[in-house]
Design an enzyme around this catalytic site. Structure first.
Site, PDB file in Angstrom:
ATOM      1  N   GLY A   1       8.046   3.622   3.050  1.00  0.00           N
ATOM      2  CA  GLY A   1       8.840   5.342   2.982  1.00  0.00           C
ATOM      3  C   GLY A   1      10.038   4.603   4.033  1.00  0.00           C
ATOM      4  N   GLY A   2      10.385   5.445   4.396  1.00  0.00           N
ATOM      5  CA  GLY A   2      12.090   4.895   5.319  1.00  0.00           C
ATOM      6  C   GLY A   2      11.816   4.225   5.907  1.00  0.00           C
ATOM      7  N   MET A   3      11.331   3.738   6.967  1.00  0.00           N
ATOM      8  CA  MET A   3      11.503   2.874   7.840  1.00  0.00           C
ATOM      9  C   MET A   3      10.987   2.253   7.381  1.00  0.00           C
ATOM     10  SD  MET A   3      13.431   5.234   9.842  1.00  0.00           S
ATOM     11  CE  MET A   3      13.309   4.212  11.217  1.00  0.00           C
ATOM     12  N   GLY A   4      10.106   1.290   6.211  1.00  0.00           N
ATOM     13  CA  GLY A   4       9.393   0.433   6.363  1.00  0.00           C
ATOM     14  C   GLY A   4       8.386   0.565   5.180  1.00  0.00           C
ATOM     15  N   ALA A   5       7.396   0.076   5.445  1.00  0.00           N
ATOM     16  CA  ALA A   5       6.336  -0.461   4.228  1.00  0.00           C
ATOM     17  C   ALA A   5       4.718  -0.794   4.905  1.00  0.00           C
ATOM     18  CB  ALA A   5       6.693  -1.588   3.120  1.00  0.00           C
ATOM     19  N   VAL A   6       4.264  -1.131   4.504  1.00  0.00           N
ATOM     20  CA  VAL A   6       2.257  -0.786   5.166  1.00  0.00           C
ATOM     21  C   VAL A   6       2.314  -1.893   3.945  1.00  0.00           C
ATOM     22  CG1 VAL A   6       0.399  -0.167   5.292  1.00  0.00           C
ATOM     23  CG2 VAL A   6       2.397   0.763   5.794  1.00  0.00           C
TER      24      VAL A   6
ATOM     25  N   LEU B   1       1.086  -1.075  -0.116  1.00  0.00           N
ATOM     26  CA  LEU B   1      -0.402   0.529   0.418  1.00  0.00           C
ATOM     27  C   LEU B   1       0.914   1.622   0.194  1.00  0.00           C
ATOM     28  CD1 LEU B   1      -2.724  -0.868   2.407  1.00  0.00           C
ATOM     29  CD2 LEU B   1      -3.337  -1.293  -0.023  1.00  0.00           C
TER      30      LEU B   1
ATOM     31  N   ASP C   1       3.140  12.473  13.063  1.00  0.00           N
ATOM     32  CA  ASP C   1       3.087  12.242  11.349  1.00  0.00           C
ATOM     33  C   ASP C   1       1.493  12.523  11.082  1.00  0.00           C
ATOM     34  OD1 ASP C   1       4.456  12.276   9.415  1.00  0.00           O
ATOM     35  OD2 ASP C   1       4.185   9.941   9.069  1.00  0.00           O
TER      36      ASP C   1
END
Length: 521
Positions: free
Chosen positions: A21-26, A18, A135
């Protein structure tokens, strides 16, 4: 990056990505055990301390229950990733919806979302430990099919507690979105509840005006160089935004955090004072239904118990049309008037029936009791009783009463007067009878001459002996051979006294029941 059809924990099957980002994904995934769609938030940490912090925050988020927050049902670690299992919200986020509209959202609709989001922030900020989202932006906001706003992406959320390291509490190192982040977050000075207030105000500014607000660094540089703040008021950029709402957003986006609203509840009260939204309390789920801007009404299954400036968890903001409440008030008032008129009519009919029941036929059971009981004793006068009756009558006449009650009382007084007159006549006739009886007893009785029987007329029928009649003044006394005595008074009333002592009074023009008289000899 996880590919579709990947199975995690022998339970969650990846469908598609979905976002990233820089820290992970959804990811969108399917819970094979419950056969339901879920959202998997993957966060990548290399520091062991951050892994433990993620686990603590996952447990904390799992305890959160609010209509504007996604439900966290599970968390786990697999490989290098930490995963949160969350409720999946289908559809576009508000950033995508704004791009498709090519313009701002209606101000009334955005104010409804603002009330829901501020209630959610107040819920998060009052937890122990406190939860800061850090955020908030249009990309992290979605609408449910029933119109409830949902705040997503807790990947940057931090819980402030004494046992958490300074890396995650004092410094905000996880990243930010420039146009919506406050200056203290960009400079790494640490964040608190007022940082979320800035981010939410910047998000609402974008939704109301259709223009992204300038980032905090650009604003700070302009102010340092002596130039005006490039952030224009929202009601100046979009004239449909109320000026009061624009002033609230400007204060919430102050560069100095001390000049912002101290809490989400305070900002919510400020916006409610501008828009005066109505809240429905004691709701466990949101039932918001969006209408066009001309009639922003939200349907609800329950009624309001109280109007509150700040409401608790589980409330849903609605705007009710005043016409509906006004019609209900008119219906209630009309029903109350009908009940009042009906009650007064029934009470009057009941009183009238009782008053007529008290007034009997003028011929009041005179034979139900001996006339001697109504006679006054010697030396006793009826004047005190009559004076009391007259005083009562005068008091009743002087008191103001309705016209119908006056008629009823007039009839009662007339009937009482007739009864009193008849009783007075009875007493007068009885007194006359007593006087005549006394005179008759005072006269010496003449010895009766012996009768010589007529032998020849023994078998002949004996003639009926006539009564002996005497007069004492205006009173006529007739003594019959059987001992019955009839006393006729001056007014024509008759008193009949039988040999056994019974007495009966017959007034003029009164019908006589001759069956009650003893048969003639």
């Amino acid at each position: 990056m996880l590919t579709p059809e990947t199975i995690l924990q022998n339970r969650y099957r990846i469908v598609r990505q979905l976002g990233q980002g820089g820290m992970g994904a959804v990811y969108e995934a399917v819970d094979e055990r419950l056969d339901s769609t879920v959202a998997l938030k993957e966060t990548l940490f290399a520091d062991e301390r951050l892994r433990k912090q993620f686990e603590r925050e996952a447990r904390l988020l799992a305890r959160m229950h609010h209509p504007a927050l996604p439900r966290v049902s599970d968390h786990f670690s697999e490989g290098e990733g930490q995963f949160l299992v969350m409720h999946f919200i289908a559809g576009d986020d508000l950033a995508e919806m704004s791009a498709k509209r090519r313009g701002p959202f209606p101000a009334e609709q955005v104010l409804i979302w603002a009330d829901q989001l501020l209630d959610a922030l107040d819920y998060l900020h009052t937890q122990d430990p406190q939860i800061i989202h850090r955020d908030i932006k249009p990309q992290n906001l979605k609408l449910t099919p029933r119109g409830q706003i949902i705040l997503l992406d807790f990947g940057l959320a931090k819980g402030q507690a004494s046992e958490i390291s300074r890396v995650t509490t004092s410094a905000s190192i996880f990243g930010y979105t420039p146009n919506y982040a406050p200056l203290e977050q960009i400079q790494g000075l640490g964040t608190d509840a007022r940082s979320d207030i800035y981010a939410l105000a910047a998000t609402l500014y974008h939704l109301m005006t259709g223009v992204k607000p300038p980032d905090a660094l650009t604003r700070a540089a302009s102010i340092v160089n002596g130039q005006p703040d490039p952030l224009k008021p929202a009601h100046v950029v979009n004239s449909s935004v109320p000026a009061g709402s624009g002033a609230v957003l400007r204060k919430a986006m102050a560069q100095n955090r001390d000049q912002r609203y101290a809490s989400a509840a305070e900002m919510r009260r400020a916006l409610q004072g501008v828009g005066s939204p109505t809240t429905i309390s004691n709701r466990s789920e949101a039932n918001t239904v969006l209408f066009p801007a001309a009639a922003p009404t939200v349907a609800a299954e329950t009624r309001t118990k109280a109007r509150q400036a700040t409401v608790r968890t589980g409330e849903t903001t609605v705007v009710r049309r005043p016409g509906v409440a006004r019609r209900k008030l008119w219906m209630i008032a009309a029903a109350a008037v009908v009940l009042l008129v009906g009650g007064l009519g029934g009470f009057y009919a009941y009183q009238k029936r009782n008053n007529f029941a008290k007034v009997d036929d003028p011929a009041i059971n005179q034979f139900s009791a001996p006339a001697v009981q109504s006679e006054p004793t010697e030396g006793q006068s009826a004047a005190p009783t009559e004076s009391r009756e007259e005083a009562k009558q005068v008091a009743d006449e002087t008191r103001e009463v309705p016209a119908e009650e006056k008629v009823v009382r007039k009839r009662e007084n007339a009937s009482k007067q007739k009864v009193a007159d008849r009783q007075q006549e009875d007493r007068a006739a009885a007194e006359a009878a007593d006087r005549a009886r006394a005179e008759n007893q005072s006269r010496p009785e003449q010895p009766a001459e012996p009768e010589i029987p007529n032998v020849n007329a023994i078998d002949a029928p004996q003639p009926r002996q006539p009564p002996v009649t005497r007069r004492a003044g205006d009173v006529t006394i007739r003594n019959f051979p059987d001992g019955t005595q009839v006393i006729v008074g001056p007014d024509g009333s008759r008193i009949i006294q039988t040999p056994d002592g019974r007495r009966q009074v017959i007034r003029p023009r009164q019908r006589v029941n001759r069956r009650r008289f003893p048969p003639r000899p």
